[in-house]
Design an enzyme around this catalytic site. Structure first.
Site, PDB file in Angstrom:
ATOM      1  N   ASP A 155      -0.264  -9.166   7.944  1.00  0.00           N
ATOM      2  CA  ASP A 155      -1.035  -8.531   8.904  1.00  0.00           C
ATOM      3  C   ASP A 155      -1.996  -9.929   9.618  1.00  0.00           C
ATOM      4  O   ASP A 155      -2.702  -9.447  10.445  1.00  0.00           O
ATOM      5  CB  ASP A 155      -2.265  -7.850   8.113  1.00  0.00           C
ATOM      6  CG  ASP A 155      -1.379  -6.380   8.106  1.00  0.00           C
ATOM      7  OD1 ASP A 155      -0.699  -5.778   8.884  1.00  0.00           O
ATOM      8  OD2 ASP A 155      -1.429  -5.919   6.711  1.00  0.00           O
ATOM      9  N   HIS A 160      -4.485  -2.322   3.258  1.00  0.00           N
ATOM     10  CA  HIS A 160      -3.124  -2.261   3.548  1.00  0.00           C
ATOM     11  C   HIS A 160      -3.006  -2.257   4.908  1.00  0.00           C
ATOM     12  O   HIS A 160      -3.152  -3.342   5.606  1.00  0.00           O
ATOM     13  CB  HIS A 160      -2.788  -0.731   2.921  1.00  0.00           C
ATOM     14  CG  HIS A 160      -1.195  -0.313   3.043  1.00  0.00           C
ATOM     15  ND1 HIS A 160      -0.370  -1.214   3.311  1.00  0.00           N
ATOM     16  CD2 HIS A 160      -0.650   0.954   2.824  1.00  0.00           C
ATOM     17  CE1 HIS A 160       0.894  -0.584   3.332  1.00  0.00           C
ATOM     18  NE2 HIS A 160       0.732   0.882   2.945  1.00  0.00           N
ATOM     19  N   HIS A 181      -1.523 -10.924  -1.366  1.00  0.00           N
ATOM     20  CA  HIS A 181      -0.655  -9.577  -1.621  1.00  0.00           C
ATOM     21  C   HIS A 181      -0.419  -9.376  -3.150  1.00  0.00           C
ATOM     22  O   HIS A 181      -0.492 -10.125  -3.859  1.00  0.00           O
ATOM     23  CB  HIS A 181       0.648  -9.931  -0.729  1.00  0.00           C
ATOM     24  CG  HIS A 181       1.683  -8.739  -0.516  1.00  0.00           C
ATOM     25  ND1 HIS A 181       2.280  -8.183  -1.566  1.00  0.00           N
ATOM     26  CD2 HIS A 181       1.456  -8.151   0.671  1.00  0.00           C
ATOM     27  CE1 HIS A 181       2.910  -7.351  -0.919  1.00  0.00           C
ATOM     28  NE2 HIS A 181       2.477  -7.040   0.399  1.00  0.00           N
TER      29      HIS A 181
HETATM   30  N1  CMC Z   1      -9.334 -13.453   0.446  1.00  0.00           N
HETATM   31  C1  CMC Z   1      -9.954 -14.080  -0.705  1.00  0.00           C
HETATM   32  N2  CMC Z   1      -9.676 -13.690  -1.975  1.00  0.00           N
HETATM   33  C2  CMC Z   1      -8.783 -12.836  -2.354  1.00  0.00           C
HETATM   34  C3  CMC Z   1      -7.839 -12.337  -1.098  1.00  0.00           C
HETATM   35  C4  CMC Z   1      -8.308 -12.475   0.151  1.00  0.00           C
HETATM   36  N3  CMC Z   1      -7.701 -11.885   0.934  1.00  0.00           N
HETATM   37  N4  CMC Z   1      -6.905 -11.500  -1.754  1.00  0.00           N
HETATM   38  C5  CMC Z   1      -7.124 -11.675  -3.232  1.00  0.00           C
HETATM   39  N5  CMC Z   1      -8.114 -12.531  -3.327  1.00  0.00           N
HETATM   40  C6  CMC Z   1      -8.478 -12.902  -4.748  1.00  0.00           C
HETATM   41  C7  CMC Z   1      -9.600 -11.736  -5.345  1.00  0.00           C
HETATM   42  O1  CMC Z   1     -10.676 -11.878  -5.169  1.00  0.00           O
HETATM   43  C8  CMC Z   1      -9.340 -12.097  -6.754  1.00  0.00           C
HETATM   44  O2  CMC Z   1     -10.138 -13.169  -7.192  1.00  0.00           O
HETATM   45  P1  CMC Z   1     -10.726 -13.550  -8.704  1.00  0.00           P
HETATM   46  O3  CMC Z   1      -9.544 -13.547  -9.668  1.00  0.00           O
HETATM   47  O4  CMC Z   1     -11.410 -14.481  -8.488  1.00  0.00           O
HETATM   48  O5  CMC Z   1     -11.660 -12.264  -9.024  1.00  0.00           O
HETATM   49  C9  CMC Z   1      -7.718 -12.496  -6.800  1.00  0.00           C
HETATM   50  O6  CMC Z   1      -7.390 -12.942  -5.642  1.00  0.00           O
HETATM   51  C10 CMC Z   1      -6.877 -11.322  -6.971  1.00  0.00           C
HETATM   52  O7  CMC Z   1      -7.387 -10.362  -6.315  1.00  0.00           O
HETATM   53  P2  CMC Z   1      -6.744  -8.662  -6.529  1.00  0.00           P
HETATM   54  O8  CMC Z   1      -7.772  -7.892  -5.644  1.00  0.00           O
HETATM   55  O9  CMC Z   1      -7.022  -8.548  -8.211  1.00  0.00           O
HETATM   56  O10 CMC Z   1      -5.264  -8.814  -5.995  1.00  0.00           O
HETATM   57  P3  CMC Z   1      -4.742  -7.560  -5.714  1.00  0.00           P
HETATM   58  O11 CMC Z   1      -3.108  -7.695  -5.942  1.00  0.00           O
HETATM   59  O12 CMC Z   1      -5.214  -6.326  -6.144  1.00  0.00           O
HETATM   60  O13 CMC Z   1      -4.755  -7.577  -3.944  1.00  0.00           O
HETATM   61  C11 CMC Z   1      -4.533  -7.239  -1.819  1.00  0.00           C
HETATM   62  C12 CMC Z   1      -3.787  -7.586  -3.119  1.00  0.00           C
HETATM   63  C13 CMC Z   1      -3.546  -7.058  -0.706  1.00  0.00           C
HETATM   64  C14 CMC Z   1      -5.442  -6.162  -1.816  1.00  0.00           C
HETATM   65  C15 CMC Z   1      -5.777  -8.483  -1.583  1.00  0.00           C
HETATM   66  O14 CMC Z   1      -5.129  -9.591  -1.524  1.00  0.00           O
HETATM   67  C16 CMC Z   1      -6.633  -8.385  -0.345  1.00  0.00           C
HETATM   68  O15 CMC Z   1      -7.659  -7.451  -0.348  1.00  0.00           O
HETATM   69  N6  CMC Z   1      -6.290  -8.875   0.691  1.00  0.00           N
HETATM   70  C17 CMC Z   1      -7.006  -8.419   2.025  1.00  0.00           C
HETATM   71  C18 CMC Z   1      -6.386  -7.434   2.738  1.00  0.00           C
HETATM   72  C19 CMC Z   1      -5.113  -7.631   3.311  1.00  0.00           C
HETATM   73  O16 CMC Z   1      -4.795  -8.593   3.924  1.00  0.00           O
HETATM   74  N7  CMC Z   1      -4.323  -6.492   3.063  1.00  0.00           N
HETATM   75  C20 CMC Z   1      -2.797  -6.467   3.500  1.00  0.00           C
HETATM   76  C21 CMC Z   1      -1.728  -6.535   2.602  1.00  0.00           C
HETATM   77  S1  CMC Z   1       0.011  -7.008   3.070  1.00  0.00           S
HETATM   78  C22 CMC Z   1       0.391  -5.790   4.298  1.00  0.00           C
HETATM   79  C23 CMC Z   1       0.191  -4.541   3.599  1.00  0.00           C
HETATM   80  O17 CMC Z   1       0.699  -4.083   2.592  1.00  0.00           O
HETATM   81  O18 CMC Z   1      -0.385  -3.488   4.423  1.00  0.00           O
END
Ligand code: CMC
Length: 386
Positions: free
Chosen positions: A322, A226, A265
Site C-alpha cells: 500500500d 488492511h 505487515h
Molecule cells: N509504523 C510504525 N510502527 C509500526 C508499524 C507502522 N506501520 N507497524 C507496526 N509497527 C510496530 C508496532 O507499533 C509494534 O511496536 P511495539 O512492539 O513497540 O509495540 C510492532 O511494530 C508490532 O506491531 P503489531 O501491530 O503487533 O503488528 P501486526 O502484525 O499486528 O501489524 C499491521 C500488522 C499491518 C496491522 C501493522 O504493521 C500496521 O498497522 N501497519 C500500517 C497499516 C498498513 O500499512 N496496513 C496494510 C497492510 S499490507 C496490505 C494489506 O494487507 O491490506
C-alpha cells in the site's frame, strides 16, 4: 480473572493455520509471493489481470481460446444493468465510494440472471466471473460519477484495467496508464488468508451465498490496517507536502507512537515483493509527470529510506503493497477515495477462489472466546438498581 484453566489466547490469530490451500503462498521471511505456484514477479512482467484471474480461479494458465472466452465474459459483466446504475446514482455523494461498492455488491443478486443461493460448483464459477466483472464496472462507474459523468459501456475489445479508466473518464486512456493499472491489479489479486479473505471464508463457511461472502470481504478490506492503508499513506505524503519535511514528519510521528501507513505487515518481515514492483514504477514516472506526482514520488522515496533505516532490520517493518500506490494511482489519474474500491476490484478473484476452494471441504468456522466475567449474578428488579 484468569485461572489455571485459562486457555492460550492467540490475539489476532497470529501464526494460526485454519485450512490448507493451493491458491497462494506467501514467504514472509524471504519476501516471496506465488499465485498457484507462479512468482508474482513473473506474473507482473508477463501476464494480464484477466489471465491472472483465470489462473487464480481455475488453478492453471488458460489456453488462448479459454482466455478469450473468459475475458469476454468478464467484460460483458462489467456492463451494468440499469438497476445498478440507478442504485449508484442514488448513493453518489452520500456515502464513500467503498461504502457504495459494498452496498452495490450486496444488491447484485437483484440484478443477476444467475441462480444465486445455489450450492453448485459450475454456478459458483459463473457467479465468480460475474462478481469480478461487476465489481470492476461498479468501481469504474462510481469514478465516472465522481467526474460528473454518466455510465459508459465497456469496450469489449479491451481488458478490465483499460475499461476501468475508459468508463471513469469517457475517454480512451493512455496505453501506459492502462498497463500500469493492469499490473497494479495483478499485484493485488490474491494474498492468502488476509483479513478480507478470511472474512469472506468465515461468512461463506455458514453456507451463505457467494455475494454475501464477498460483501463480508469488502467490509474487512475497508479498514486502514488492511486495504484502506493506501489512502492513508497518500494522506500522509500530502501532509508532508515537501520532500524536505519528510524526516521531521517521520521522526515526530514515530516519537508520538503513530503508525506510518503502508509499512509493516503481519506476515512479511522483510520488503513486500509487491511493493518492489510498484517502486520500480515510481522511477519510471518520476520524470515527465506533473509536479504533484513528482513531489509525492520524492516524498515516498525519502520516507521509504528513512523508515527502512529506522525500523527495517531492527523491527522487521518494511514497505508493504500500500505504500507506493498513491503516487502511481495519482499518475494514472485515479482519485484517492477510489484506491480501496480498486483494491477490492483487484482482490475479487482471490476472494472467490478461496471461497470456492473452502466449500469443497466446508467446515463451519466457529472459534472460541474465553469468558472472564462474573457468573450467576442475582437479578435486580429495575426499580431497585442503583
Ligand atoms: N509504523 C510504525 N510502527 C509500526 C508499524 C507502522 N506501520 N507497524 C507496526 N509497527 C510496530 C508496532 O507499533 C509494534 O511496536 P511495539 O512492539 O513497540 O509495540 C510492532 O511494530 C508490532 O506491531 P503489531 O501491530 O503487533 O503488528 P501486526 O502484525 O499486528 O501489524 C499491521 C500488522 C499491518 C496491522 C501493522 O504493521 C500496521 O498497522 N501497519 C500500517 C497499516 C498498513 O500499512 N496496513 C496494510 C497492510 S499490507 C496490505 C494489506 O494487507 O491490506
Amino acid at each position: 480473572m484468569a485461572d489455571s484453566s485459562t486457555p492460550t489466547i492467540i490475539k489476532g490469530l497470529e501464526g494460526v493455520y485454519f485450512t490448507e490451500t493451493k491458491i497462494c503462498k506467501v514467504d514472509g521471511l524471504k519476501g516471496r509471493l506465488w499465485y498457484r505456484g507462479y512468482s508474482i514477479e513473473s506474473l507482473a512482467k508477463n501476464s494480464s489481470f484477466e489471465e491472472v484471474s483465470y489462473l487464480i480461479l481455475y488453478g492453471r494458465l488458460p489456453k488462448k481460446d479459454e482466455l478469450d472466452g473468459f475475458k469476454a465474459r468478464l467484460i460483458s459483466s462489467m456492463a451494468l444493468d440499469n438497476g445498478i446504475v440507478e442504485l449508484l446514482k442514488s448513493l453518489n455523494g452520500k456515502m464513500l465510494p467503498m461504502d457504495i461498492l459494498r452496498t452495490a455488491v450486496s444488491a447484485m443478486p437483484a440484478f443477476s440472471e444467475k441462480k444465486v443461493y445455489q450450492n453448485d460448483s459450475e454456478e459458483h464459477i459463473a457467479e465468480s466471473i460475474e462478481i469480478i466483472g461487476r465489481i470492476a464496472g461498479v468501481v469504474a462507474t462510481i469514478g465516472a460519477m465522481m467526474n460528473n459523468l454518466g455510465y459508459s459501456k465497456p469496450d469489449s475489445s479491451r481488458g478490465i484495467a483499460y475499461n476501468i479508466l475508459y468508463m471513469m473518464t469517457g475517454k480512451k486512456p493512455e496505453e501506459k496508464a492502462a498497463k500500469m493499472l493492469d499490473v497494479m491489479m495483478i499485484l493485488h489479486a490474491e494474498h492468502s488468508s488476509n483479513a478480507s479473505t478470511f472474512s469472506t471464508i468465515v461468512a461463506g463457511s455458514t453456507m451463505a451465498d457467494l455475494y454475501s461472502a464477498i460483501t463480508a470481504g469488502i467490509c474487512a478490506l475497508k479498514g486502514p490496517l488492511h486495504g484502506g492503508a493506501d489512502e492513508k499513506a497518500l494522506d500522509m505524503m500530502k501532509d508532508i507536502g515537501d520532500p524536505n519535511n519528510t524526516e521531521k514528519y517521520i521522526e515526530d510521528a514515530l516519537a508520538g507512537k503513530k503508525r506510518i501507513m503502508g509499512f509493516g505487515h503481519r506476515v512479511y518481515k522483510t520488503y513486500d515483493p509487491r511493493a518492489k514492483v510498484i517502486k520500480a514504477y515510481l522511477e519510471d514516472i518520476q520524470n515527465g509527470s506533473t509536479m504533484e506526482v513528482q513531489t509525492l514520488t520524492a516524498i515516498a522515496l525519502k520516507a521509504e529510506k528513512l523508515m527502512i533505516d529506522k525500523l527495517g532490520e531492527s523491527k522487521g517493518i518494511w514497505p508493504n503493497v500500500d505504500f507506493f500506490s498513491g503516487p502511481v494511482y495519482t499518475y494514472i489519474g485515479i482519485p484517492k477515495s477510489l484506491f480501496t474500491p480498486l483494491f477490492a476490484a483487484s482482490r475479487s478473484p482471490g476472494w472467490c477462489a478461496h471461497m470456492l476452494e473452502y466449500w469443497q471441504d466446508n467446515r463451519l468456522i466457529r472459534p472460541l472466546d474465553y469468558y472472564n466475567g462474573q457468573l450467576d449474578i442475582p437479578y435486580t428488579p429495575i426499580d431497585q438498581r442503583k
